[in-house]
Design a protein around this motif. Structure first.
Motif, mmCIF file in Angstrom:
data_model
loop_
_atom_site.group_PDB
_atom_site.id
_atom_site.type_symbol
_atom_site.label_atom_id
_atom_site.label_comp_id
_atom_site.label_asym_id
_atom_site.label_seq_id
_atom_site.Cartn_x
_atom_site.Cartn_y
_atom_site.Cartn_z
ATOM 1 N N ALA A 226 1.921 -3.738 4.234
ATOM 2 C CA ALA A 226 3.256 -3.450 3.687
ATOM 3 C C ALA A 226 4.274 -4.186 4.550
ATOM 4 N N SER A 227 5.546 -3.803 4.436
ATOM 5 C CA SER A 227 6.568 -4.491 5.226
ATOM 6 C C SER A 227 6.544 -3.972 6.672
ATOM 7 N N ALA A 228 7.332 -4.627 7.523
ATOM 8 C CA ALA A 228 7.423 -4.208 8.927
ATOM 9 C C ALA A 228 7.882 -2.748 9.028
ATOM 10 N N ARG A 229 8.669 -2.308 8.022
ATOM 11 C CA ARG A 229 9.173 -0.914 8.021
ATOM 12 C C ARG A 229 8.026 0.095 8.076
ATOM 13 N N SER A 230 6.921 -0.241 7.438
ATOM 14 C CA SER A 230 5.818 0.729 7.321
ATOM 15 C C SER A 230 4.694 0.488 8.320
ATOM 16 N N ALA A 231 4.778 -0.601 9.079
ATOM 17 C CA ALA A 231 3.691 -0.914 10.026
ATOM 18 C C ALA A 231 3.500 0.261 10.982
ATOM 19 N N VAL B 189 10.683 6.795 -14.893
ATOM 20 C CA VAL B 189 11.386 6.224 -13.739
ATOM 21 C C VAL B 189 10.426 5.699 -12.660
ATOM 22 N N SER B 190 9.187 6.220 -12.606
ATOM 23 C CA SER B 190 8.252 5.694 -11.604
ATOM 24 C C SER B 190 7.896 4.242 -11.912
ATOM 25 N N GLY B 191 8.207 3.773 -13.109
ATOM 26 C CA GLY B 191 8.036 2.353 -13.422
ATOM 27 C C GLY B 191 8.927 1.477 -12.562
ATOM 28 N N SER B 192 9.984 2.062 -11.986
ATOM 29 C CA SER B 192 10.846 1.303 -11.069
ATOM 30 C C SER B 192 10.412 1.523 -9.627
ATOM 31 N N GLY B 193 9.249 2.090 -9.410
ATOM 32 C CA GLY B 193 8.756 2.312 -8.049
ATOM 33 C C GLY B 193 9.325 3.581 -7.434
ATOM 34 N N ALA B 194 9.053 3.728 -6.145
ATOM 35 C CA ALA B 194 9.444 4.948 -5.433
ATOM 36 C C ALA B 194 10.954 5.210 -5.550
ATOM 37 N N GLN B 195 11.761 4.149 -5.563
ATOM 38 C CA GLN B 195 13.226 4.330 -5.608
ATOM 39 C C GLN B 195 13.692 4.923 -6.940
ATOM 40 N N ALA C 76 0.811 -1.230 0.000
ATOM 41 C CA ALA C 76 0.000 0.000 0.000
ATOM 42 C C ALA C 76 0.835 1.266 0.000
ATOM 43 N N THR C 77 2.059 1.186 0.525
ATOM 44 C CA THR C 77 2.892 2.390 0.649
ATOM 45 C C THR C 77 3.729 2.663 -0.604
ATOM 46 N N GLY C 78 3.673 1.770 -1.588
ATOM 47 C CA GLY C 78 4.502 1.928 -2.790
ATOM 48 C C GLY C 78 3.858 2.816 -3.835
ATOM 49 N N ALA C 79 4.579 3.030 -4.935
ATOM 50 C CA ALA C 79 4.085 3.907 -6.005
ATOM 51 C C ALA C 79 2.726 3.422 -6.509
ATOM 52 N N VAL C 80 2.603 2.122 -6.742
ATOM 53 C CA VAL C 80 1.340 1.583 -7.268
ATOM 54 C C VAL C 80 0.290 1.513 -6.164
ATOM 55 N N GLY C 81 0.694 1.109 -4.955
ATOM 56 C CA GLY C 81 -0.256 0.980 -3.847
ATOM 57 C C GLY C 81 -0.962 2.297 -3.545
HETATM 58 N N1 LIG Z 1 5.615 1.358 -10.746
HETATM 59 C C1 LIG Z 1 4.960 0.977 -11.833
HETATM 60 O O1 LIG Z 1 4.759 1.762 -12.779
HETATM 61 C C2 LIG Z 1 4.453 -0.427 -11.950
HETATM 62 C C3 LIG Z 1 3.642 -0.729 -13.041
HETATM 63 C C4 LIG Z 1 3.153 -2.006 -13.175
HETATM 64 C C5 LIG Z 1 3.440 -2.972 -12.233
HETATM 65 N N2 LIG Z 1 4.238 -2.655 -11.193
HETATM 66 C C6 LIG Z 1 4.520 -3.719 -10.209
HETATM 67 O O2 LIG Z 1 3.899 -3.386 -8.978
HETATM 68 C C7 LIG Z 1 4.686 -3.858 -7.903
HETATM 69 C C8 LIG Z 1 5.019 -2.709 -6.950
HETATM 70 O O3 LIG Z 1 5.690 -1.717 -7.656
HETATM 71 P P1 LIG Z 1 5.923 -0.239 -7.097
HETATM 72 O O4 LIG Z 1 6.418 0.516 -8.253
HETATM 73 O O5 LIG Z 1 4.707 0.257 -6.371
HETATM 74 O O6 LIG Z 1 7.132 -0.484 -6.048
HETATM 75 P P2 LIG Z 1 7.558 0.371 -4.781
HETATM 76 O O7 LIG Z 1 7.191 1.807 -4.928
HETATM 77 O O8 LIG Z 1 8.972 0.021 -4.554
HETATM 78 O O9 LIG Z 1 6.669 -0.237 -3.588
HETATM 79 C C9 LIG Z 1 6.868 -1.531 -3.094
HETATM 80 C C10 LIG Z 1 5.797 -1.861 -2.062
HETATM 81 O O10 LIG Z 1 6.006 -3.203 -1.622
HETATM 82 C C11 LIG Z 1 6.114 -3.220 -0.209
HETATM 83 N N3 LIG Z 1 7.015 -4.279 0.274
HETATM 84 C C12 LIG Z 1 8.326 -4.426 -0.005
HETATM 85 N N4 LIG Z 1 8.828 -5.482 0.677
HETATM 86 C C13 LIG Z 1 7.803 -5.996 1.390
HETATM 87 C C14 LIG Z 1 7.691 -7.084 2.296
HETATM 88 N N5 LIG Z 1 8.720 -7.857 2.613
HETATM 89 N N6 LIG Z 1 6.470 -7.314 2.854
HETATM 90 C C15 LIG Z 1 5.408 -6.532 2.555
HETATM 91 N N7 LIG Z 1 5.464 -5.480 1.695
HETATM 92 C C16 LIG Z 1 6.644 -5.224 1.130
HETATM 93 C C17 LIG Z 1 6.678 -1.864 0.146
HETATM 94 O O11 LIG Z 1 6.410 -1.622 1.510
HETATM 95 P P3 LIG Z 1 7.391 -0.710 2.416
HETATM 96 O O12 LIG Z 1 7.016 0.707 2.134
HETATM 97 O O13 LIG Z 1 7.064 -1.126 3.790
HETATM 98 O O14 LIG Z 1 8.802 -1.042 2.011
HETATM 99 C C18 LIG Z 1 5.889 -0.978 -0.810
HETATM 100 O O15 LIG Z 1 4.594 -0.765 -0.319
HETATM 101 C C19 LIG Z 1 5.907 -4.531 -8.532
HETATM 102 O O16 LIG Z 1 5.637 -5.919 -8.675
HETATM 103 C C20 LIG Z 1 6.002 -3.884 -9.875
HETATM 104 O O17 LIG Z 1 6.634 -4.688 -10.837
HETATM 105 C C21 LIG Z 1 4.747 -1.400 -11.019
#
Ligand SMILES: NC(=O)c1ccc[n+]([C@@H]2O[C@H](COP(=O)([O-])OP(=O)(O)OC[C@H]3O[C@@H](n4cnc5c(N)ncnc54)[C@H](OP(=O)(O)O)[C@@H]3O)[C@@H](O)[C@H]2O)c1
Length: 332
Positions: free
Chosen positions: A37-42, A159-165, A11-16
């Motif tokens: 999300a992970s323990a980091r975000s609990a 770059v948001s395709g690689s998530g928040a990082q 939920a805390t990620g770019a897509v969430g």
């Molecule tokens: N970004 C895009 O445009 C896009 C498009 C299509 C599909 N996707 C796919 O969607 C997924 C997420 O992408 P994102 O871009 O949103 O990545 P992101 O911004 O890096 O977010 C990752 C999310 O996963 C959580 N997470 C990481 N490790 C975890 C763990 N051990 N247990 C529970 N939660 C954990 C993170 O929580 P914390 O905050 O606690 O670390 C965060 O909420 C990936 O599979 C990616 O391939 C992304």
């Protein structure tokens, strides 16, 4: 019927974060919402419909009361936790590539093959790769008109395709360069600020990257075209949000530009913006935060017979991920 309990894993990620927004903006009938999300975000708090919801740590026991689980925390997490969610009775809509090519997991773009989302045999439905979704939104209406045979594509991926990082890496490199400092590389193999990188995902034995092969394999599955031929080059560009794709598509039947434009009439989720003389063509800033994919630069290809060139742009966090997943949930 009671409104469903919806969980967002990642939920805390770019897509969430975008999923939360889509559920709210589309008035999805959420009975209860669980943010995982992970323990980091609990313990972190996020807002939904004006109320604060506390993020919980994801565990195998998170899904007892969940009806729909939207997964977007990467393939490893999906592989480990999606079966637990499905076994607990939730329908999983998974954004990762973990299950996309499994024969008993529907791979769904609602505008193209939405009917396949009904009654998933393993309680898992896969959301396709973002670039594939955006490309197929442009190609499906043309397939109906002319019969799609092959695709040659080059992508311009944000770059948001690689998530928040990925977002942080571009921001930090731009700041460092503006201050005359050296850049540091964490996410990308080369500097992304003021540069383009012809690598998205890892390389495979045949010289293509995994991302490039997704367009081939997922494209065939979604379109139901076993013989579809695809050659793709995926490129990361210093754009924050929205992927663009330059496509040459070859068809069974003779093509016509006016008929191609007309093929989009009445098609949901895709619009034609194609008047180059007036500087009207889609750019990533046009689609950021928007639902629809935009198609322009439609022209007859000068090399191949029965072929069109086109340019499609779409918000990959939204239609390429969060929105598509919520649309699948709406079908359920
Ligand atoms: N970004 C895009 O445009 C896009 C498009 C299509 C599909 N996707 C796919 O969607 C997924 C997420 O992408 P994102 O871009 O949103 O990545 P992101 O911004 O890096 O977010 C990752 C999310 O996963 C959580 N997470 C990481 N490790 C975890 C763990 N051990 N247990 C529970 N939660 C954990 C993170 O929580 P914390 O905050 O606690 O670390 C965060 O909420 C990936 O599979 C990616 O391939 C992304």
């Amino acid at each position: 019927m009671n409104h469903p309990c919806v969980a967002i894993v990642g939920a805390t990620g770019a897509v969430g974060v975008e999923m939360l927004l889509c559920l709210e903006q589309r008035n999805f009938p959420v009975g209860k919402l669980k943010l995982l999300a992970s323990a980091r975000s609990a313990g972190k708090r996020m807002k939904f419909r004006g109320e604060e919801v506390v993020v919980e740590e994801l565990t195998h026991d998170s899904f007892g009361d969940v009806d729909i689980a939207l997964f977007s925390a990467g393939g490893g997490i999906s592989k480990e936790f999606a079966p637990s969610a499905a076994a607990a009775g939730a329908v999983v809509i998974d954004n990762s590539s973990a299950f996309r090519m499994d024969a008993d997991v529907p791979l769904v773009v609602p505008e193209i093959n939405g009917a396949e989302a009904k009654n998933p045999p393993r309680n898992i439905i896969a959301n396709p790769n973002c670039t594939t979704i955006i490309s197929l939104m442009a190609l499906a209406p043309l397939h109906e008109a002319f019969g799609l045979r092959s695709i040659i594509a080059s992508t311009y991926q944000a770059v948001s395709g690689s998530g928040a990082q990925g977002i942080i890496e571009l921001e930090e490199q731009m700041k460092a360069l503006a201050n005359g400092q050296p850049v540091s590389l964490k996410v990308y193999p080369r500097q992304i600020a003021f540069n383009v990188i012809p690598q998205v995902d890892v390389f495979t034995d045949n010289g293509y990257t995994k991302e490039e092969l997704k367009m081939l394999h997922e494209g065939r599955k979604i379109m139901g075209l076993d013989d579809l031929r695809v050659s793709c080059t995926c490129v990361r560009v210093p754009v924050f949000r929205s992927h663009s794709v330059s496509i040459t598509a070859q068809f069974e039947k003779p093509v016509d530009v006016d008929a191609a434009r007309a093929a989009y009439t009445g098609k949901p989720g895709v619009q034609v913006v194609d008047n180059p003389a007036e500087k009207e063509f889609p750019v990533p800033l046009d689609t950021t935060g928007k639902d629809d994919c935009l198609v322009g630069r439609i022209r007859k290809n000068l090399v191949f017979s029965n072929a069109l060139d086109l340019w499609v742009v779409g918000d990959q966090v939204r239609k390429g991920a969060a929105l598509n997943a919520v649309q699948i949930a709406e079908i359920l």
